[in-house]
Scaffold this motif. Structure first.
Motif, PDB file in Angstrom:
ATOM      1  N   VAL A  87     -19.876  56.996   4.999  1.00  0.00           N
ATOM      2  CA  VAL A  87     -20.011  55.613   4.505  1.00  0.00           C
ATOM      3  C   VAL A  87     -20.358  55.634   3.016  1.00  0.00           C
ATOM      4  O   VAL A  87     -19.781  54.889   2.214  1.00  0.00           O
ATOM      5  N   TYR A  88     -21.274  56.549   2.656  1.00  0.00           N
ATOM      6  CA  TYR A  88     -21.653  56.614   1.244  1.00  0.00           C
ATOM      7  C   TYR A  88     -20.451  56.999   0.376  1.00  0.00           C
ATOM      8  O   TYR A  88     -20.210  56.396  -0.678  1.00  0.00           O
ATOM      9  N   ALA A  89     -19.678  57.982   0.839  1.00  0.00           N
ATOM     10  CA  ALA A  89     -18.516  58.428   0.055  1.00  0.00           C
ATOM     11  C   ALA A  89     -17.521  57.284  -0.135  1.00  0.00           C
ATOM     12  O   ALA A  89     -16.956  57.104  -1.219  1.00  0.00           O
ATOM     13  N   LEU A  90     -17.335  56.485   0.920  1.00  0.00           N
ATOM     14  CA  LEU A  90     -16.398  55.364   0.806  1.00  0.00           C
ATOM     15  C   LEU A  90     -16.944  54.297  -0.158  1.00  0.00           C
ATOM     16  O   LEU A  90     -16.206  53.770  -1.000  1.00  0.00           O
ATOM     17  N   GLU A  91     -18.231  54.013  -0.070  1.00  0.00           N
ATOM     18  CA  GLU A  91     -18.822  53.042  -1.003  1.00  0.00           C
ATOM     19  C   GLU A  91     -18.732  53.535  -2.451  1.00  0.00           C
ATOM     20  O   GLU A  91     -18.459  52.761  -3.369  1.00  0.00           O
ATOM     21  N   GLU A  92     -18.953  54.831  -2.628  1.00  0.00           N
ATOM     22  CA  GLU A  92     -18.885  55.380  -3.985  1.00  0.00           C
ATOM     23  C   GLU A  92     -17.471  55.218  -4.548  1.00  0.00           C
ATOM     24  O   GLU A  92     -17.281  54.868  -5.714  1.00  0.00           O
ATOM     25  N   ARG A  93     -16.484  55.435  -3.686  1.00  0.00           N
ATOM     26  CA  ARG A  93     -15.094  55.266  -4.125  1.00  0.00           C
ATOM     27  C   ARG A  93     -14.842  53.799  -4.499  1.00  0.00           C
ATOM     28  O   ARG A  93     -14.194  53.511  -5.505  1.00  0.00           O
ATOM     29  N   ILE A  94     -15.336  52.876  -3.678  1.00  0.00           N
ATOM     30  CA  ILE A  94     -15.154  51.450  -3.985  1.00  0.00           C
ATOM     31  C   ILE A  94     -15.868  51.102  -5.297  1.00  0.00           C
ATOM     32  O   ILE A  94     -15.340  50.380  -6.147  1.00  0.00           O
ATOM     33  N   ALA A  95     -17.081  51.657  -5.475  1.00  0.00           N
ATOM     34  CA  ALA A  95     -17.856  51.383  -6.696  1.00  0.00           C
ATOM     35  C   ALA A  95     -17.090  51.844  -7.939  1.00  0.00           C
ATOM     36  O   ALA A  95     -17.109  51.177  -8.980  1.00  0.00           O
ATOM     37  N   LYS A  96     -16.393  52.985  -7.819  1.00  0.00           N
ATOM     38  CA  LYS A  96     -15.622  53.489  -8.974  1.00  0.00           C
ATOM     39  C   LYS A  96     -14.523  52.509  -9.373  1.00  0.00           C
ATOM     40  O   LYS A  96     -14.124  52.454 -10.536  1.00  0.00           O
ATOM     41  N   GLY A  97     -14.009  51.767  -8.408  1.00  0.00           N
ATOM     42  CA  GLY A  97     -12.964  50.790  -8.712  1.00  0.00           C
ATOM     43  C   GLY A  97     -13.507  49.469  -9.251  1.00  0.00           C
ATOM     44  O   GLY A  97     -12.749  48.629  -9.729  1.00  0.00           O
ATOM     45  N   HIS A  98     -14.831  49.278  -9.165  1.00  0.00           N
ATOM     46  CA  HIS A  98     -15.398  47.989  -9.577  1.00  0.00           C
ATOM     47  C   HIS A  98     -15.321  47.759 -11.076  1.00  0.00           C
ATOM     48  O   HIS A  98     -15.527  48.672 -11.868  1.00  0.00           O
ATOM     49  N   ARG A  99     -15.084  46.532 -11.422  1.00  0.00           N
ATOM     50  CA  ARG A  99     -15.227  46.094 -12.812  1.00  0.00           C
ATOM     51  C   ARG A  99     -16.725  45.950 -13.089  1.00  0.00           C
ATOM     52  O   ARG A  99     -17.476  45.511 -12.216  1.00  0.00           O
ATOM     53  N   SER A 100     -17.186  46.290 -14.296  1.00  0.00           N
ATOM     54  CA  SER A 100     -18.619  46.185 -14.607  1.00  0.00           C
ATOM     55  C   SER A 100     -19.036  44.717 -14.634  1.00  0.00           C
ATOM     56  O   SER A 100     -18.211  43.825 -14.820  1.00  0.00           O
ATOM     57  N   ARG A 101     -20.326  44.482 -14.449  1.00  0.00           N
ATOM     58  CA  ARG A 101     -20.834  43.103 -14.485  1.00  0.00           C
ATOM     59  C   ARG A 101     -20.602  42.455 -15.842  1.00  0.00           C
ATOM     60  O   ARG A 101     -20.308  41.271 -15.950  1.00  0.00           O
ATOM     61  N   GLU A 102     -20.791  43.265 -16.868  1.00  0.00           N
ATOM     62  CA  GLU A 102     -20.606  42.757 -18.225  1.00  0.00           C
ATOM     63  C   GLU A 102     -19.160  42.285 -18.420  1.00  0.00           C
ATOM     64  O   GLU A 102     -18.910  41.180 -18.894  1.00  0.00           O
ATOM     65  N   ALA A 103     -18.195  43.118 -18.005  1.00  0.00           N
ATOM     66  CA  ALA A 103     -16.784  42.736 -18.139  1.00  0.00           C
ATOM     67  C   ALA A 103     -16.449  41.579 -17.196  1.00  0.00           C
ATOM     68  O   ALA A 103     -15.626  40.721 -17.524  1.00  0.00           O
ATOM     69  N   SER A 104     -17.114  41.538 -16.028  1.00  0.00           N
ATOM     70  CA  SER A 104     -16.823  40.487 -15.051  1.00  0.00           C
ATOM     71  C   SER A 104     -17.228  39.104 -15.542  1.00  0.00           C
ATOM     72  O   SER A 104     -16.809  38.097 -14.977  1.00  0.00           O
ATOM     73  N   ARG A 105     -18.084  39.035 -16.571  1.00  0.00           N
ATOM     74  CA  ARG A 105     -18.498  37.723 -17.082  1.00  0.00           C
ATOM     75  C   ARG A 105     -17.371  37.025 -17.833  1.00  0.00           C
ATOM     76  O   ARG A 105     -17.412  35.812 -18.006  1.00  0.00           O
ATOM     77  N   GLN A 106     -16.375  37.768 -18.317  1.00  0.00           N
ATOM     78  CA  GLN A 106     -15.350  37.166 -19.178  1.00  0.00           C
ATOM     79  C   GLN A 106     -14.440  36.258 -18.356  1.00  0.00           C
ATOM     80  O   GLN A 106     -13.598  36.732 -17.594  1.00  0.00           O
ATOM     81  N   ALA A 107     -14.609  34.947 -18.524  1.00  0.00           N
ATOM     82  CA  ALA A 107     -13.956  33.972 -17.640  1.00  0.00           C
ATOM     83  C   ALA A 107     -12.433  34.122 -17.644  1.00  0.00           C
ATOM     84  O   ALA A 107     -11.799  34.077 -16.584  1.00  0.00           O
ATOM     85  N   GLU A 108     -11.827  34.328 -18.820  1.00  0.00           N
ATOM     86  CA  GLU A 108     -10.359  34.367 -18.874  1.00  0.00           C
ATOM     87  C   GLU A 108      -9.819  35.631 -18.203  1.00  0.00           C
ATOM     88  O   GLU A 108      -8.722  35.640 -17.660  1.00  0.00           O
ATOM     89  N   LYS A 109     -10.623  36.698 -18.196  1.00  0.00           N
ATOM     90  CA  LYS A 109     -10.167  37.949 -17.571  1.00  0.00           C
ATOM     91  C   LYS A 109     -10.330  37.916 -16.053  1.00  0.00           C
ATOM     92  O   LYS A 109      -9.791  38.764 -15.344  1.00  0.00           O
ATOM     93  N   ARG A 110     -11.093  36.953 -15.570  1.00  0.00           N
ATOM     94  CA  ARG A 110     -11.232  36.795 -14.116  1.00  0.00           C
ATOM     95  C   ARG A 110     -10.097  35.956 -13.539  1.00  0.00           C
ATOM     96  O   ARG A 110     -10.011  35.785 -12.333  1.00  0.00           O
ATOM     97  N   TYR A 111      -9.274  35.402 -14.403  1.00  0.00           N
ATOM     98  CA  TYR A 111      -8.232  34.486 -13.938  1.00  0.00           C
ATOM     99  C   TYR A 111      -6.890  35.196 -13.877  1.00  0.00           C
ATOM    100  O   TYR A 111      -6.146  35.262 -14.865  1.00  0.00           O
ATOM    101  N   ASN A 112      -6.566  35.759 -12.718  1.00  0.00           N
ATOM    102  CA  ASN A 112      -5.323  36.519 -12.545  1.00  0.00           C
ATOM    103  C   ASN A 112      -4.561  35.970 -11.352  1.00  0.00           C
ATOM    104  O   ASN A 112      -4.824  36.359 -10.216  1.00  0.00           O
ATOM    105  N   PRO A 113      -3.619  35.032 -11.598  1.00  0.00           N
ATOM    106  CA  PRO A 113      -2.891  34.435 -10.473  1.00  0.00           C
ATOM    107  C   PRO A 113      -1.979  35.465  -9.799  1.00  0.00           C
ATOM    108  O   PRO A 113      -1.271  36.205 -10.477  1.00  0.00           O
ATOM    109  N   PHE A 114      -2.043  35.532  -8.487  1.00  0.00           N
ATOM    110  CA  PHE A 114      -1.158  36.371  -7.678  1.00  0.00           C
ATOM    111  C   PHE A 114      -0.329  35.447  -6.807  1.00  0.00           C
ATOM    112  O   PHE A 114      -0.872  34.539  -6.174  1.00  0.00           O
ATOM    113  N   ALA A 115       0.998  35.688  -6.756  1.00  0.00           N
ATOM    114  CA  ALA A 115       1.823  35.070  -5.721  1.00  0.00           C
ATOM    115  C   ALA A 115       1.738  35.966  -4.481  1.00  0.00           C
ATOM    116  O   ALA A 115       1.271  37.106  -4.567  1.00  0.00           O
ATOM    117  N   ARG A 116       2.187  35.439  -3.364  1.00  0.00           N
ATOM    118  CA  ARG A 116       2.093  36.209  -2.127  1.00  0.00           C
ATOM    119  C   ARG A 116       2.736  37.592  -2.255  1.00  0.00           C
ATOM    120  O   ARG A 116       2.182  38.599  -1.797  1.00  0.00           O
TER     121      ARG A 116
END
Ligand SMILES: [Zn+2]
Length: 688
Positions: A237-266
């Motif tokens: 479980v820890y190894a899987l969480e660590e892998r997910i954490a590596k893919g995370h965007r940092s909190r600082e970068a996550s604050r940027q409102a325009e970069k959080r807006y990524n429209p996906f079609a189906r």
């Protein structure tokens, strides 16, 4: 401005008030403020500290020495939280006598969490159906469905300090920030159970110790729930969480409102986030009818989808089983509750002692039925006079912000007009959501703590999903009336002040106006200023993410905010751990601008008359003392560490250091070059 200025020191503070008969009579008839004689706890000051060296300790030093953090808490800021907890407890324990459907639900929800004998007797029975669902996962489509269902797992915490989202992809429905008249499906990141990716990825000694404690916690939880090979499961479980954490965007970068807006079609999911069965996922999430999705962090979505595709299903079953156990633990038998506390309370926040069950019951009932509890809270504890006074102050603060905008020398008229239009549209709400949330479709049964929790989580899921296709509800609050917090919402262009926040030392109807402006006034200013902070300023007068700034104005604004970010980068509350000036920038702008406009509003409220001198203190001195008084608090080291890593708010002591940027503070307290907090005039940051 001609305001009385007095030299400030112990001798003057100790001088008695000059008694005048009519004033004394009037004073005797007025209600007494809760702190001191006009709302300031002057006895809590430390006059051995110079205000220019350490304003926080100058104002609060006596209080800091006289108080300790209660054993079952990670921080302590005075009586406010205890008072509110006692009030909400009283409401919950007597809710059955209200004779209403909501009252019955509150009473049953609360008492199921406090009946320790019943929690023991039921053992892990309530958990078994949840674990059976996880054990039945045998295809990639099953996994996708489980991830979707559990992504709604945690109840939103109205205080904004909830546990991290349990699953890697967090489905939701929110206001479309580029088209704020409609709701849209959203997909965010989550799926780690330490508070931030830094705990997994940054090898500071404290993080390494917490990682080890977390892995031990994983193993103990598996063992408690009766799993074999708990250590092996914990490692996977820890190894899987660590892998997910590596893919995370940092909190600082996550604050940027325009970069959080990524429209996906189906069709984009299959192309940009391979590995997850998206058809199964979106159907189970209730979002399969949607054609547009806003993805907060596409790189994180891709990383999690890839993990769904190539991590063995057996590991995912352990990962999801732990989440089911974790959801159950706070209302499980005593051994589960103790282990849950040991990691979440003791390890992460340094709290030595597990809180009494009734305290957990208050928190949980607040999450599940908080707005129903809040209706009683408002009737009992929020008098109309307080509402009127605070509403009046919000108007004055809004006017002061308008004057600030009009007076800016660096902003072009076109940008000013847009800023003023936005301020004009800003809606300010006090007390709580009206009308309150309707809990009719939430079923609560006596004695079923865990099942009630699952039903409350499902109620939240249904409530959020029901937004699809409906007009935007601009009246909605995520806080309860009894919540001790305040919020600004850029998309709804509104700010909200719950009744729970409006207590001493934040607000006292009997306190001196300077004290109220230094406290609740600057908080109102803070929330208004959020609409104009580094992120809020990206939203226009309709709440749309839409740049309204002339390029040269934006460049000047960003230069000023960058200076504030580097000022806060310079603070080091724990050895080797600095404040993150970019993560905390929005809050620090809010604090600085809020302080400035509240002082303006206080001056305007005097109507051209000089401020009275009280106990030898000028009005402006009382304003700044009150500001620092509201920040008094004690915090455990690991709780401070968690805040520094994951919270956009600077710790209280450093929030109160905003006074360094205020010219009036230097004049009022005689702060001179060479003192620790002194900044030369050109080094003081001015944003608004
Ligand atoms: Zn804020």
């Amino acid at each position: 401005m001609a305001f009385t200025r007095r030299a400030f020191g112990a001798a003057i503070l100790a001088a008695p008030l000059i008694a005048q008969a009519p004033a004394a009579l009037a004073a005797a008839m007025k209600p007494k403020p809760k702190l001191g004689e006009f709302g300031l706890d002057l006895a809590a000051m430390d006059h051995s500290v110079a205000p220019g060296d350490d304003f926080f300790r100058y104002v609060n030093g006596g209080w800091l020495k006289a108080n300790t953090i209660p054993a079952d808490r990670s921080s302590f800021g005075g009586d406010l939280a205890d008072n509110t907890q006692a009030r909400t407890r009283a409401i919950m324990e007597s809710a059955g006598a209200l004779g209403t459907a909501n009252g019955r639900k509150i009473a049953d929800y609360y008492s199921a969490w406090t009946d320790e004998a019943a929690l023991e007797r039921r053992g892990t029975e309530p958990l078994k159906p949840e674990l059976a669902k996880v054990a039945a996962i045998s295809t990639p489509a099953d996994l996708a469905r489980s991830l979707a269902r559990l992504s709604w797992g945690d109840l939103a915490n109205p205080n904004g300090a909830g546990r991290p989202e349990p699953t890697p992809i967090v489905a939701g429905v929110s206001v479309d920030v580029k088209q704020p008249t409609r709701y849209v499906a959203t997909l965010g990141q989550g799926g780690i159970c330490m508070p931030d990716r830094d705990y997994y990825l940054v090898d500071a000694p404290a993080n390494v110790a917490i990682r080890q404690a977390y892995q031990a916690h994983l193993a103990k939880m598996f063992a408690l729930a009766g799993f074999d090979d708990p250590e092996g499961r914990a490692r996977r479980v820890y190894a899987l969480e660590e892998r997910i954490a590596k893919g995370h965007r940092s909190r600082e970068a996550s604050r940027q409102a325009e970069k959080r807006y990524n429209p996906f079609a189906r069709a984009d999911f299959a192309a940009k986030a391979q590995g997850l069965d998206w058809d199964a996922y979106l159907k189970a999430a209730g979002l399969d009818g949607e054609s547009v999705f806003i993805v907060a962090a596409p790189e994180s979505l891709a990383a999690s989808a890839a993990a769904a595709g190539d991590v063995p299903l057996a590991d995912w079953r352990d990962y999801l089983a732990f989440r089911a156990i974790r959801n159950f633990a706070p209302c499980g038998p005593a051994a589960f509750r103790a282990e849950d506390f040991d990691y979440n309370g003791h390890v992460l926040s340094g709290t030595p002692q597990q809180p009494a069950p009734w305290k957990q019951a208050v928190v949980q009932t607040d999450r599940a039925l908080g707005q129903a509890v809040g209706q009683v809270y408002l009737e009992r504890h929020f008098p109309p006079a307080s509402r009127a006074m605070v509403t009046d102050m919000t108007r004055n603060l809004k006017l002061a912000m308008g004057q600030r905008i009009k007076g800016l020398t660096w902003m072009t008229p076109a940008t000013k007009a847009r800023a003023l239009a936005k301020l004009q549209n800003l809606h300010i709400e006090v007390g709580g959501q009206t009308p309150p949330r309707d809990y009719a479709s939430l079923e609560v049964r006596p004695g079923e703590a865990f099942e009630n929790l699952l039903r409350a989580q499902d109620f939240t899921r249904r409530r959020v999903l029901a937004r699809l296709g409906r007009p935007v509800d601009r009246g909605e609050w995520s806080m309860n009336p009894q919540t001790i917090n305040a919020q600004s919402n850029s998309t709804l262009v509104k700010v909200m002040f719950p009744a729970g926040y409006l207590q001493p030392p934040n607000f006292d109807p009997a306190a001196d106006p300077a004290v109220n402006y230094g406290a609740i006034g600057r908080v109102i200013g803070h929330e208004i200023s959020h609409q104009f902070d580094d992120q809020g300023s990206k939203f226009d007068e309709t709440g749309a993410l839409n740049n309204w700034w002339a390029p040269e104005d934006l460049a000047r604004f960003q230069k000023a905010t960058a200076a504030l970010a580097s000022q806060y980068d310079g603070y080091e509350p724990l050895p080797g751990l600095h404040i993150n000036g970019r993560l905390t920038l929005g809050e620090n702008i809010g604090d600085l601008a809020g302080l400035a406009i509240s002082l303006d509003a206080y001056h305007a409220s005097l109507g051209g008359k000089p401020a009275p001198v009280l106990a030898g203190l000028s009005g402006d001195q009382r304003f700044f003392l009150s500001f620092a008084q509201t920040h008094r608090s004690l915090q455990r080291e690991n709780a401070l560490r968690q805040q520094l890593i994951s919270d956009p708010h600077s710790p209280n002591e450093w929030r109160s250091a905003e006074v360094r940027n205020m010219d009036a503070w230097y004049a009022e307290f005689g702060v001179k070059p060479g003192q620790k907090m002194y900044l030369p005039p050109e080094g003081r940051v001015r944003v608004w």
